[in-house]
Scaffold this motif. Structure first.
Motif, PDB file in Angstrom:
ATOM      1  N   ARG A 446       0.821  -1.222   0.000  1.00  0.00           N
ATOM      2  CA  ARG A 446       0.000   0.000   0.000  1.00  0.00           C
ATOM      3  C   ARG A 446       0.851   1.266   0.000  1.00  0.00           C
ATOM      4  NH1 ARG A 446      -4.754  -0.547   4.168  1.00  0.00           N
ATOM      5  NH2 ARG A 446      -5.275   1.477   3.287  1.00  0.00           N
ATOM      6  N   VAL A 447       2.056   1.165   0.540  1.00  0.00           N
ATOM      7  CA  VAL A 447       2.940   2.335   0.501  1.00  0.00           C
ATOM      8  C   VAL A 447       3.115   2.808  -0.938  1.00  0.00           C
ATOM      9  CG1 VAL A 447       5.347   3.039   0.749  1.00  0.00           C
ATOM     10  CG2 VAL A 447       4.223   1.849   2.608  1.00  0.00           C
ATOM     11  N   ALA A 448       3.161   1.839  -1.850  1.00  0.00           N
ATOM     12  CA  ALA A 448       3.441   2.194  -3.244  1.00  0.00           C
ATOM     13  C   ALA A 448       2.295   2.968  -3.887  1.00  0.00           C
ATOM     14  CB  ALA A 448       3.742   0.938  -4.043  1.00  0.00           C
ATOM     15  N   PHE A 449       1.110   2.917  -3.295  1.00  0.00           N
ATOM     16  CA  PHE A 449      -0.003   3.698  -3.864  1.00  0.00           C
ATOM     17  C   PHE A 449       0.121   5.188  -3.528  1.00  0.00           C
ATOM     18  CE2 PHE A 449      -2.352  -0.458  -3.218  1.00  0.00           C
ATOM     19  CZ  PHE A 449      -2.260  -0.822  -4.547  1.00  0.00           C
ATOM     20  N   HIS A 450       1.020   5.491  -2.601  1.00  0.00           N
ATOM     21  CA  HIS A 450       1.089   6.851  -2.070  1.00  0.00           C
ATOM     22  C   HIS A 450       1.218   7.896  -3.167  1.00  0.00           C
ATOM     23  CE1 HIS A 450       2.070  10.036   0.794  1.00  0.00           C
ATOM     24  NE2 HIS A 450       3.011  10.406  -0.055  1.00  0.00           N
ATOM     25  N   ALA A 451       2.178   7.647  -4.078  1.00  0.00           N
ATOM     26  CA  ALA A 451       2.490   8.673  -5.071  1.00  0.00           C
ATOM     27  C   ALA A 451       1.279   9.026  -5.929  1.00  0.00           C
ATOM     28  CB  ALA A 451       3.645   8.205  -5.941  1.00  0.00           C
ATOM     29  N   GLU A 471      -9.144   4.477   0.602  1.00  0.00           N
ATOM     30  CA  GLU A 471      -8.619   3.373   1.410  1.00  0.00           C
ATOM     31  C   GLU A 471      -9.189   2.046   0.913  1.00  0.00           C
ATOM     32  OE1 GLU A 471      -6.739   3.201   4.839  1.00  0.00           O
ATOM     33  OE2 GLU A 471      -5.850   4.650   3.472  1.00  0.00           O
ATOM     34  N   ARG A 472     -10.497   2.032   0.662  1.00  0.00           N
ATOM     35  CA  ARG A 472     -11.148   0.801   0.234  1.00  0.00           C
ATOM     36  C   ARG A 472     -10.552   0.340  -1.097  1.00  0.00           C
ATOM     37  NH1 ARG A 472     -16.145   2.407  -0.832  1.00  0.00           N
ATOM     38  NH2 ARG A 472     -16.237   3.366   1.238  1.00  0.00           N
ATOM     39  N   LEU A 473     -10.424   1.285  -2.006  1.00  0.00           N
ATOM     40  CA  LEU A 473      -9.897   0.971  -3.329  1.00  0.00           C
ATOM     41  C   LEU A 473      -8.489   0.392  -3.211  1.00  0.00           C
ATOM     42  CD1 LEU A 473     -10.494   1.246  -6.370  1.00  0.00           C
ATOM     43  CD2 LEU A 473      -9.237   3.401  -6.307  1.00  0.00           C
ATOM     44  N   GLN A 474      -7.686   1.043  -2.366  1.00  0.00           N
ATOM     45  CA  GLN A 474      -6.298   0.606  -2.256  1.00  0.00           C
ATOM     46  C   GLN A 474      -6.203  -0.759  -1.593  1.00  0.00           C
ATOM     47  OE1 GLN A 474      -4.015   3.692  -0.411  1.00  0.00           O
ATOM     48  NE2 GLN A 474      -4.065   4.975  -2.242  1.00  0.00           N
ATOM     49  N   ARG A 475      -7.080  -1.001  -0.653  1.00  0.00           N
ATOM     50  CA  ARG A 475      -7.045  -2.299  -0.005  1.00  0.00           C
ATOM     51  C   ARG A 475      -7.389  -3.402  -1.008  1.00  0.00           C
ATOM     52  NH1 ARG A 475     -10.285  -1.412   4.863  1.00  0.00           N
ATOM     53  NH2 ARG A 475      -8.726   0.189   5.269  1.00  0.00           N
ATOM     54  N   GLU A 476      -8.402  -3.103  -1.869  1.00  0.00           N
ATOM     55  CA  GLU A 476      -8.766  -4.081  -2.901  1.00  0.00           C
ATOM     56  C   GLU A 476      -7.602  -4.344  -3.839  1.00  0.00           C
ATOM     57  OE1 GLU A 476     -13.372  -2.527  -3.036  1.00  0.00           O
ATOM     58  OE2 GLU A 476     -12.125  -2.425  -4.856  1.00  0.00           O
ATOM     59  N   LEU A 512       4.977  -3.329  -8.585  1.00  0.00           N
ATOM     60  CA  LEU A 512       3.859  -3.358  -9.531  1.00  0.00           C
ATOM     61  C   LEU A 512       2.712  -2.473  -9.068  1.00  0.00           C
ATOM     62  CD1 LEU A 512       3.847  -7.132 -10.486  1.00  0.00           C
ATOM     63  CD2 LEU A 512       4.638  -5.184 -11.855  1.00  0.00           C
ATOM     64  N   ALA A 513       2.640  -2.259  -7.756  1.00  0.00           N
ATOM     65  CA  ALA A 513       1.558  -1.431  -7.243  1.00  0.00           C
ATOM     66  C   ALA A 513       1.611  -0.021  -7.797  1.00  0.00           C
ATOM     67  CB  ALA A 513       1.631  -1.386  -5.716  1.00  0.00           C
ATOM     68  N   LEU A 514       2.759   0.345  -8.312  1.00  0.00           N
ATOM     69  CA  LEU A 514       2.900   1.663  -8.926  1.00  0.00           C
ATOM     70  C   LEU A 514       2.326   1.673 -10.337  1.00  0.00           C
ATOM     71  CD1 LEU A 514       4.476   3.565  -7.036  1.00  0.00           C
ATOM     72  CD2 LEU A 514       6.333   3.543  -8.674  1.00  0.00           C
ATOM     73  N   SER A 515       1.847   0.515 -10.823  1.00  0.00           N
ATOM     74  CA  SER A 515       1.428   0.346 -12.216  1.00  0.00           C
ATOM     75  C   SER A 515       2.468   0.917 -13.164  1.00  0.00           C
ATOM     76  CB  SER A 515       0.073   1.018 -12.483  1.00  0.00           C
ATOM     77  OG  SER A 515      -0.889   0.496 -11.635  1.00  0.00           O
ATOM     78  N   PRO A 516       3.703   0.441 -13.100  1.00  0.00           N
ATOM     79  CA  PRO A 516       4.753   1.052 -13.901  1.00  0.00           C
ATOM     80  C   PRO A 516       4.647   0.655 -15.370  1.00  0.00           C
ATOM     81  CG  PRO A 516       5.603  -0.876 -12.793  1.00  0.00           C
ATOM     82  CD  PRO A 516       4.181  -0.723 -12.339  1.00  0.00           C
ATOM     83  N   GLU A 517       5.141   1.505 -16.244  1.00  0.00           N
ATOM     84  CA  GLU A 517       5.267   1.105 -17.636  1.00  0.00           C
ATOM     85  C   GLU A 517       6.565   0.337 -17.819  1.00  0.00           C
ATOM     86  OE1 GLU A 517       4.248   3.581 -20.846  1.00  0.00           O
ATOM     87  OE2 GLU A 517       3.011   4.913 -19.625  1.00  0.00           O
ATOM     88  N   ILE A 518       7.548   0.700 -17.017  1.00  0.00           N
ATOM     89  CA  ILE A 518       8.836   0.034 -17.103  1.00  0.00           C
ATOM     90  C   ILE A 518       9.240  -0.441 -15.717  1.00  0.00           C
ATOM     91  CG2 ILE A 518      11.280   0.336 -17.667  1.00  0.00           C
ATOM     92  CD1 ILE A 518       9.875   2.895 -19.281  1.00  0.00           C
ATOM     93  N   LEU A 519       9.678  -1.699 -15.644  1.00  0.00           N
ATOM     94  CA  LEU A 519      10.095  -2.257 -14.364  1.00  0.00           C
ATOM     95  C   LEU A 519      11.535  -2.736 -14.495  1.00  0.00           C
ATOM     96  CD1 LEU A 519       9.380  -3.299 -11.503  1.00  0.00           C
ATOM     97  CD2 LEU A 519       8.626  -5.419 -12.576  1.00  0.00           C
ATOM     98  N   LEU A 520      12.413  -2.231 -13.638  1.00  0.00           N
ATOM     99  CA  LEU A 520      13.801  -2.676 -13.638  1.00  0.00           C
ATOM    100  C   LEU A 520      13.969  -3.718 -12.533  1.00  0.00           C
ATOM    101  CD1 LEU A 520      15.785   0.716 -13.848  1.00  0.00           C
ATOM    102  CD2 LEU A 520      14.502  -0.458 -15.626  1.00  0.00           C
ATOM    103  N   LEU A 521      14.484  -4.887 -12.900  1.00  0.00           N
ATOM    104  CA  LEU A 521      14.709  -5.933 -11.901  1.00  0.00           C
ATOM    105  C   LEU A 521      16.214  -6.146 -11.777  1.00  0.00           C
ATOM    106  CD1 LEU A 521      11.974  -8.478 -13.074  1.00  0.00           C
ATOM    107  CD2 LEU A 521      11.825  -6.877 -11.163  1.00  0.00           C
ATOM    108  N   ASP A 522      16.733  -5.914 -10.547  1.00  0.00           N
ATOM    109  CA  ASP A 522      18.176  -6.042 -10.340  1.00  0.00           C
ATOM    110  C   ASP A 522      18.461  -7.412  -9.731  1.00  0.00           C
ATOM    111  OD1 ASP A 522      20.842  -5.610 -10.128  1.00  0.00           O
ATOM    112  OD2 ASP A 522      20.709  -3.838  -8.841  1.00  0.00           O
TER     113      ASP A 522
END
Lengths: 606, 291, 391
Positions: A446-451, A471-476, A512-522
């Protein structure tokens, strides 16, 4: 079930607190006791504010008495010299302490920990010494007497009236404190304290959170100081010494930092104790010290903190059902809707042109030019020290390029902060998994929804309908994502307690919670079992299906060969090969770089 | 001109005290990344014990080493019961509060048993001042800056030339690796706290003829010594001694050309500014933040 | 069994604290006090206790006041104003005492002006000398003092300095506390009234170790007489600093430094003269001698010098008698009536004869003509006549 109902389920205790506050004037028989309760409420307000700082962003202030003094003196001066009424004088106190809070929080950009403690100590001592010596304004050591009684338009307030006012203000402060703590803002603050790096990758600006916490705690202290001036009707510098700052910090720690009721409990005990200890005569200071020491030894998390731990342990002991992680990824229409990327721009989503990063004279990355296409899996490989992670750090904004350009979604982002880049649609995971270890699995996500939250500060702390809807939406959504990575059963577990492989999954879910277009995996496969790697491969393929672009830094050659659309090979910071996996594999320079000469890299680990 | 020399000399005396106190913080910090926040009270403990022994008829030459040894024991105790159990990483504050609590107990105990009023520890070198370029100073006072520099040299030698010292340095730089190499991290922590407290007691006894002995004599010195150590940057002993001297002299000059209130306001203001400009202290090493 | 009763006691005690004892309508035969029992000025509290407790014991031995035995309830304020305020309210409202005494710190005494008038309890300062404590514009005024009064003290110090100065240049050196800062306006007023020339005001803080800067400025202003407001600790540092810069000046001091200065400074303090309300070191009248013997035997003291604030003990002793007399005059344990009766008390005390102790215009019982000059000589503070500095 809510993650930490013990503290989050505040409604009933808040009602109890309110009832007690209302009943107190009936319970006490004289103004000594009523006054002691008022003093407790005022100290509680300081402690609640300090708790935002200590409990949420983990910054220690040993100068809170200075802010408290600023509030008290502002009110005393405005009320005696300009005849300002209660509201105006308090507004003045709020303004002055908020400004001081901003000024004090500025150092946190650069100094932290014990260094920050020293800055705050110095601040507190400066305020006290200015109060001693700016005699024309503060009355010097003699202080300011005869602060007028509060008059809200109905004549001077009686003692009971004053009590009502102080009780109401502290109650409001208590509720705001709780609301803030259990909201996205509170989570973001805790996230910043637990991993600054991870919060930046999630688009949370650590500086903003720290400034906010500092200003809020200053204003709480300022309001408390103002109320103190009205309560005692006399202020002088002896009231605001360094030992008072220590006492405020003790209230928070003793009660339990980061808990809802801790500051109240701590303030209550430390206000009452001196009265009870009078029986010890000369020995009271000794007994006070002994008492503090034993509480710190035996209840290191404070009273409320230790109680919460006990409760959690009891609860865990009670539902000791066997939990199991599900297989993952587990696609669902909900996840598809959440993560599916709709192309907004044409062409490569991420490009570098002659990107160079130098540390001192050393080039970690030099002249790198890559194009990363939408919805592909782009691997970056190379021997140890080839500059892969440095490149990743440059792409995600953790390092600023020394030369060259980085273009994200056709937007020049070289030199922008990681926070801005994360908000622009690119996020990442870390080589040595950066979770928020003391938060629950669900909170991590849920922290990632902050932005991307729309609900503002006021609607958050006042819990307006917008807050509840969000809150409800984010919990879902958090539930969807946890289900997607197969961790639904662990939702309420503390992240630090997860098995290693599960921590990886959680980190990916959080990104993924950020719904990114690009994801970097290290190096996502490092330390995983074969079965887990297979699942990881499945995940990467599924993300590609959803239109997410994946940039992968890996050593695991089999995995790279099976998922990548494109491979870029770095050696000594330079691109030595780039192309389809099969082509790169045959490239003599790559073989040379990896093995000096000879064999083709085919093993499980190159 | 005389005033100039006078302020410099007086500043070096008080600055030397700050430096010795700060060195105690440095020793503790190097070992465990935590300190005895009531370190100022070890100054008091050392000199109170020395006086108590003197009153009991023990000659000072015996009494002073005894007092220092007892304070070292107090340091062991602090590390074992108040710091070790509560020091869990950079953001923990438990040790701060537990050592403050023990300091309160010690101060209260001494106030009751020894008395609250200031007492004196005589020194033959406090009889008559000597004159240096027109400025006056007691010979005993000159011992303070000399002791500060000598202690620095001793510490330097110890950390470089002895096995124990090298082991401690290794811990200060890479605690985990040092532990893996078989260095007993816990024992080193105990030794460091004992050494720091002995140093504190020594500083207290050295200062006693100048500043007098009372239960609260160490409070301000402890606080300012800590601030000095922080501004200097906790990792550099030489820097700490230089900063101590500089801060002492700065204070005297502010007093000389301004007044005492300005001393605190300006002095602490300068501290804040310096920390903003040099977030790891004037002489501290940058702690690189690796992603 | 024992444990249980202790537990029950604790529970009921805390309940009583939370819920409150009986409402305090009839006042009780106790004298409350808010004193610095802990902390660096604890010795001042000790001195007050000595005087007050001996007086109370004597009165009780003769059957008490109005048939009731007096008691003394002292609470610690550690020099902190909020705790002083708590104590005042506790004394007035929970304990219901007939009156209260106050200790060393003028800041605490100023802070309790509000609760004292709120609860209408007579307050008697037995050490704190700060002018504004009694001169506070309250009507009726419940703040009284059986102690030095800074306004009169300032005048006496200025007069004395004018007498001893040769250059005519007087300097002031004072501590940066409520007491020290509060004395400055009085000194200025006295100087202009006496047409004395004060050429420099210098300030220092508690625990300062080196006052050379201040003294160099005074020396450069050709000051040969210094009016001093300090504790023993700082007085010693001042003497040392004077020695450092080879500066000698007469010191005419207010009474903060009558404790261990002799031990700290030894002969260096010789000739420093200090204004007090009382000294136990002089030739004592039989009445005074009896009190001294009681104090010394009760507290097992070896010498009168062990009463660290001798004046404070004597003031507290007299204050208890004045209060007891006022209660007798009022005929009841009733604070308002006792306060009014304080104006009617005549009493032969050990500090002076009080006739009457207070008047509505004068809330300071000890008159300036009864202040005594004392001087440090070879480690002891003695009446000035017994020293070489008395001429």
């Amino acid at each position: 079930m809510k993650p930490n109902r013990f503290t989050a389920g505040v409604a009933l205790p808040a009602v109890v607190f309110a009832v007690v506050l209302v009943a107190i004037p009936e319970l006490v028989s004289n103004s000594f006791q009523l006054r002691a309760v008022m003093l407790f409420l005022i100290y509680a307000l300081v402690a609640l504010g300090l708790n935002l700082l200590v409990g949420l962003v983990s910054l220690v202030s040993l100068g809170q008495a200075g802010l408290y003094a600023l509030g008290a003196y502002t009110v005393a001066i405005l009320a005696t010299q300009t005849g300002a009424g209660f509201v105006l004088a308090m507004m003045g106190a709020i303004a002055v302490t908020a400004a001081a809070g901003v000024a004090l929080s500025y150092p946190t950009v650069r100094v932290r920990g014990v260094y920050l403690a020293v800055v705050t100590i110095a601040f507190g001592l400066i305020v006290q010494n200015v109060a001693i010596d700016w005699r024309t304004l503060t009355g010097g050591t003699l202080g300011i007497s005869n602060v007028p009684r509060i008059d809200l338009g109905t004549g001077p307030l009686s003692t009971t009236g004053l009590y009502g006012l102080i009780a109401a203000i502290t109650f409001v402060g208590f509720v705001l404190h709780h609301n803030l703590m259990h909201s996205r803002i509170g989570r973001a603050m805790r996230a910043v304290a637990q991993s600054e790096t991870a919060s930046r990758a999630l688009g949370i600006d650590p500086t903003r959170q720290r400034v906010l916490a500092f200003v809020l705690s200053s204003v709480f202290a300022g309001i408390a100081g103002g109320l103190y001036a009205y309560l005692n009707r006399y202020v002088n510098p002896d009231t605001f010494s360094f030992s008072d700052s220590i006492r405020f910090l003790l209230m928070v720690i003793l009660g339990g930092s980061g808990t809802t009721f801790g500051p109240l409990i701590g303030a209550g005990i430390l206000t009452w104790i001196p009265n009870l200890l009078q029986a010890f005569g000369k020995w009271q200071l000794f007994v006070y010290g002994a008492l503090l020491a034993s509480v710190i030894f035996f209840l290191p998390k404070g009273i409320a903190g230790s109680a919460r731990d006990l409760w959690l342990r009891w609860r865990v002991g009670r539902n000791q059902s066997v939990r199991q992680a599900d297989a993952w990824p587990k696609p669902s229409p909900g996840v598809d809707a959440l993560l599916g990327v709709r192309a907004t721009v044409r062409g490569p989503v991420l490009q570098t042109r002659d990107l160079t990063i130098r540390f001192g004279g050393l080039s970690a990355v030099s002249g790198v030019t890559v194009d990363i296409e939408r919805a592909t899996v782009h691997a970056i490989i190379g021997p140890n020290g080839a500059g892969k992670t440095t490149l990743l750090n440059a792409l995600s904004g953790f390092y600023a390029p020394t030369e060259g350009r980085v273009t994200l979604l056709q937007d020049e982002v070289g030199g922008r902060s990681s926070v801005q880049i994360a908000r622009g649609g690119l996020t990442r995971t870390f080589q040595n998994t950066e979770l928020f270890p003391e938060m629950t699995v669900e909170e991590n996500v849920r922290v990632a929804f902050h932005a991307r939250s729309r609900c503002g500060f006021l609607s958050t702390v006042l819990r307006l309908p917008a807050f509840h809807a969000e809150e409800r939406l984010q919990r879902e959504r958090a539930a969807l994502l946890l289900d997607y990575v197969g961790l639904a059963a662990y939702r309420d577990e503390t992240a630090a307690n997860l098995a290693f492989g599960h921590q990886r999954r959680l980190e990916i879910a959080r990104a993924l919670a950020l719904s990114p277009e690009i994801l970097l995996l290290d190096e996502p496969a490092a330390g995983l079992t074969h079965a887990e790697i297979d699942e990881l491969i499945a995940l990467i393929r599924d993300l590609k299906r959803l239109g997410v672009t994946v940039v992968l830094v890996e050593h695991h050659v089999d995995m790279i060969m099976s998922v990548s659309d494109h491979v870029t090979v770095l050696d000594y910071g330079e691109v030595i090969a780039s192309g389809a996996p099969s082509a790169v594999r045959e490239d003599p320079r790559v073989i040379e770089a990896y093995f000096g000469a000879g064999t083709v890299p085919t093993g499980a680990h190159a | 001109m005389t005033a100039f020399v006078q302020y410099t000399l007086s500043g070096l005396v008080i600055g030397g005290l700050y430096a010795i106190v700060a060195l105690g913080f440095y020793i503790m910090w190097s070992a465990v990344r935590a300190v005895n926040f009531a370190h100022g009270d070890t100054l008091m403990l050392g000199s109170v014990l020395a006086i108590a022994l003197m009153w009991a008829g023990v000659p000072l030459l015996v009494g002073i080493p005894l007092a220092i040894a007892a304070s070292a024991g107090f340091g062991l105790l602090i590390e074992r019961i108040a710091v070790r159990p509560l020091n869990h990483g950079p953001s923990s504050v438990g040790w701060m509060l537990s050592t403050i609590a023990i300091g309160l107990m010690l101060e209260a105990f001494v106030t009751i048993t020894f008395g609250a009023d200031p007492r004196s520890l005589p020194s033959p070198l406090m009889g008559a001042p000597i004159s240096i370029a027109g400025a006056g100073i007691f010979p005993h006072e000159l011992l303070v800056p000399v002791a500060a520099v000598a202690l620095l040299a001793l510490l330097d030698w110890f950390y470089r030339a002895t096995m124990l010292g090298r082991a401690m340095r290794a811990i200060a730089q890479k605690p985990v690796a040092a532990g893996l190499m078989g260095i007993d991290v816990r024992r080193m922590a105990l030794i460091s706290f004992a050494a720091a407290s002995a140093l504190g007691a020594f500083a207290g006894i050295l200062a006693a003829p100048i500043i007098q002995v009372s239960a609260t004599m160490g409070l301000l010195l402890g606080l300012k010594g800590f601030l000095v150590a922080i501004i200097a940057g906790m990792s550099n002993a030489r820097g700490i001694v230089i900063t101590g001297f500089a801060y002492g002299v700065l204070e005297r000059f502010i007093e000389g050309f301004g007044n005492t209130s300005l001393r605190e306001v300006l002095g602490f203001g300068v501290m804040i500014l310096l920390l903003l400009m040099f977030p790891n202290g004037l002489f501290g090493q940058r702690e690189v933040n690796k992603v | 069994m024992k444990l249980r009763s202790v537990h029950a006691l604790l529970t009921s005690a805390s309940l009583a604290l939370v819920l409150g004892a009986a409402p305090a309508l009839a006042n009780k035969p106790c004298i409350g006090a808010s004193l610095p029992i802990t902390g660096p000025t604890a010795w001042a509290a000790d001195s007050i206790r000595m005087g007050a407790e001996v007086a109370i014991a004597e009165i009780n031995a003769k059957g008490g006041v109005l048939g009731q035995r007096l008691s003394f309830v002292a609470y610690d304020d550690a020099g902190q104003p909020p705790r002083g305020v708590d104590n005042a309210r506790r004394i007035a409202e929970s304990d219901g005492c007939i009156a209260m005494f106050g200790g060393w710190h003028s800041g605490v005494a100023l802070a309790v002006v509000e609760p004292v008038h709120d609860a209408r309890i007579p307050y008697i300062a037995v050490i704190s000398a700060g002018t504004r404590i009694t001169e506070n514009d309250r009507k009726p005024n419940y703040m009284f003092r059986v102690s030095m009064f800074d306004r009169w003290q300032a005048l006496a110090l200025v007069r004395k300095s004018k007498e001893v100065t040769k250059t005519g240049n007087i300097g002031v050196l004072y501590e940066d506390t409520g007491w020290g800062q509060g004395a400055v306006p009085d000194l200025k007023a006295s100087a202009s009234a006496e047409s004395a020339k004060i050429v420099g005001f210098e300030v220092f803080k508690w625990d300062d170790r080196d006052m050379t800067a201040q003294l160099i400025r005074l020396r450069d202003a050709k000051v040969d007489t210094i009016i001093l407001y300090s504790r023993d600790l700082e007085a010693n540092q001042i003497l040392r600093s004077m020695q450092r810069i080879n500066y000698s000046a007469r010191i005419v001091s207010a009474w903060g430094n009558t404790g261990t200065l002799g031990e700290l400074a030894g002969p260096l303090a010789n000739g420093m003269i200090v204004l007090q309300t009382f000294t136990w070191a002089g030739d004592l009248r039989p009445q005074q001698k009896r009190v001294l013997d009681s104090i010394m035997s009760r507290y097992k003291l070896k010498s009168p010098d062990d009463i660290k604030h001798g004046s404070g003990a004597a003031n507290a002793y007299d204050a208890v008698y004045i209060l007891a007399e006022a209660i007798r005059t009022a005929g009841a344990y009733d604070r308002t009536r006792v306060r009014d009766a304080l104006y009617k008390v005549t009493h032969e005390g050990i500090v002076q004869r009080y006739a009457p102790a207070f008047t509505p215009e004068r809330h300071n019982a000890i008159l300036p003509e009864n202040y005594v000059w004392t001087a440090w000589h070879n480690g002891r503070i003695l009446p000035i006549a017994q020293t070489p500095y008395g001429k």
